[in-house]
Design an enzyme around this catalytic site. Structure first.
Site, short mmCIF file in Angstrom:
data_model
loop_
_atom_site.label_atom_id
_atom_site.label_comp_id
_atom_site.label_asym_id
_atom_site.label_seq_id
_atom_site.Cartn_x
_atom_site.Cartn_y
_atom_site.Cartn_z
N ASP A 219 -0.11 2.37 0.17
CA ASP A 219 -0.20 2.68 1.61
C ASP A 219 -1.45 2.01 2.19
OD1 ASP A 219 -0.49 3.99 4.19
OD2 ASP A 219 0.91 5.49 3.44
N HIS B 121 -8.88 4.29 6.66
CA HIS B 121 -9.15 5.12 7.84
C HIS B 121 -10.60 5.58 7.87
CE1 HIS B 121 -5.18 5.45 9.61
NE2 HIS B 121 -4.65 5.76 8.44
N GLU C 178 3.77 5.82 -4.95
CA GLU C 178 2.87 5.46 -3.85
C GLU C 178 1.40 5.68 -4.22
OE1 GLU C 178 2.42 8.06 -0.52
OE2 GLU C 178 1.85 6.42 0.82
N ASP D 70 3.15 -0.39 3.48
CA ASP D 70 3.79 -0.09 4.76
C ASP D 70 3.09 -0.80 5.93
OD1 ASP D 70 1.56 1.46 4.26
OD2 ASP D 70 2.50 3.37 4.74
N ASP E 153 -4.82 3.85 1.98
CA ASP E 153 -4.80 4.03 3.43
C ASP E 153 -5.95 4.90 3.92
OD1 ASP E 153 -3.33 4.06 6.09
OD2 ASP E 153 -3.18 6.19 5.61
N SER F 264 3.02 5.12 8.79
CA SER F 264 3.63 5.20 7.46
C SER F 264 5.04 5.78 7.51
CB SER F 264 2.77 6.06 6.54
OG SER F 264 1.52 5.46 6.37
N THR G 191 5.12 8.93 3.59
CA THR G 191 5.75 7.90 2.75
C THR G 191 6.79 8.49 1.80
OG1 THR G 191 3.68 6.68 2.91
CG2 THR G 191 5.29 5.87 1.31
MG MG Z 1 1.55 7.25 2.63
ZN ZN Z 2 -2.66 5.43 7.79
#
Ligand code: MG
Ligand code: ZN
Length: 375
Positions: free
Chosen positions: A46, A264, A255, A302, A260, A87, A140
């Site tokens: 991700d 962030h 995943e 993604d 991700d 996502s 996800t």
């Molecule tokens: Mg995800």
């Molecule tokens: Zn995100």
């Protein structure tokens, strides 16, 4: 006119005769053709854009497992209603082959459920599994079994897991299955539906005749830098062993959810440790696929998160006031706390992997898998 009618009749007769010998579609799955995969493993990092993936070449002592792939493509991950995807829309594109709106879990633009690959392959006697380092109800993984108009409805998503065809899952999210606002205990429902529920750890031996639910965190699994250990690789290996015992084909999605979240947070250490953990898991999946020869492995993301860049260290300024750089020192930097619109790398290995070179849409990944399976 008459002659044309005779010709039409002949054409119709020919077509009719030609079709008579064809068996009705999909009562039995056709035999596997040469160079057609039996198993599908989809590995999603991700938020793993090209700079994230590149960091595994610079922040590890060994060549990353990503480097073992020969087939590489780029996908455009634009959502149906916005240039930058989230996502939920992104995973729904992989799972169901459509473009939809940000926030959508397994539903189209009209918020109608769309069949996903887990549902489709389960009808063909496939075993199916999902693993994530987030809650298993997070956007996800949810897109591979649930159908709701908002990714935030995690209690509804958890309830849909219990009636989904999934055979094996591992991740966090226990709180969405028990002590819920509606008072329901979804763990009981899972048990009723043939799941053995594990909430402590990844047991060494699991019963091959049961379905398995590993819910090992109240919400998210811990970060790597906070001691998650080898959960991702071990649970993936456990799923592969479980499917092997069944001697039926399987679809597995794994995943690396928190790449991700490092993006962030604009936290390079968080991001890179999650990425290297994901790469370790990719390595053990590749070992399996190399040994078996019948498994198509796809690694992708993604979207990109953080506008992550591997830039050069700024050492000072010249007389014109311009930055001077040390091109031998990489300083990971971020340009946003959100997602970005970068094209996304796709790596593929195994039978039919050649399909995944070139430029295409994220939703095409679903359709390429269908072509690979001769659907
Ligand atoms: Mg995800
Ligand atoms: Zn995100």
């Amino acid at each position: 006119m008459k002659i044309r009618n005779i010709w039409m009749t002949l054409v119709v007769l020919f077509l009719t005769c030609h079709c008579e010998g064809t068996p009705p579609k999909l009562i039995e799955k056709p035999a596997i053709k040469a160079n057609q995969p039996l198993n599908i493993i989809l590995l999603i990092g991700d938020g793993m854009g090209l700079s994230q993936l590149s960091s595994s070449f610079y922040f590890s002592n060994q060549l990353p497992n990503f480097a073992r792939f020969k087939t590489i493509g780029l996908s455009n991950v634009i959502a149906a209603n916005s240039k930058i995807t989230d996502s939920a829309a992104g995973a729904t594109s992989f799972a169901s082959g459509i473009k939809t709106f940000n926030g959508a879990i397994g539903v189209d633009m009209d918020k109608q459920p769309v069949e996903n690959i887990v549902e489709l392959l389960s009808k063909e006697n496939y075993q199916t599994g999902l693993i994530a380092t987030s809650s298993i109800t997070h956007a996800t993984p949810a897109s591979f079994y649930a159908h709701v108009a908002s990714r935030d409805w995690e209690e509804q998503i958890a309830a849909q897991m219990a009636t989904s065809p999934i055979d094996f899952f591992a991740g966090g999210g226990l709180k969405f299955f028990q002590n819920r606002s509606d008072g329901k205990n979804i763990l009981d429902l899972l048990k009723t539906n043939g799941f053995e529920v594990h909430t402590d750890h990844l047991e060494k031996e699991i019963d091959g005749s049961m379905r398995h639910a590993f819910l090992l965190g109240e919400e998210d699994m811990p970060k790597m830098i906070e001691g998650r250990g080898n959960f991702l690789q071990e649970s993936t290996q456990k799923a592969l062993n479980y499917f092997e015992e069944k001697a039926s084909p399987f679809f597995l999605m794994v995943e690396g959810s928190q790449i991700d979240w490092g993006g962030h947070d604009n936290d390079a250490e968080y991001l890179i440790t999650e990425l290297l953990d994901f790469d370790q898991m990719v390595g053990s999946v590749l070992d399996y696929a190399e040994k078996k020869g019948n498994t198509l492995v796809i690694v992708t993301a993604d979207h990109e998160t953080g506008g992550f860049t591997l830039s050069a260290k700024v050492t000072g300024q010249n007389s014109k006031g311009e930055d001077e750089h040390d091109y031998n020192v990489i300083v990971p930097t971020f340009s946003t706390a959100g997602h970005s619109a970068s094209l996304i790398p796709v790596l593929a290995f195994g039978p039919q992997s050649a399909q995944f070179s070139g430029f295409y849409q994220n939703s095409d990944i679903y359709h390429k898998i269908q072509v690979a399976l001769n659907h």
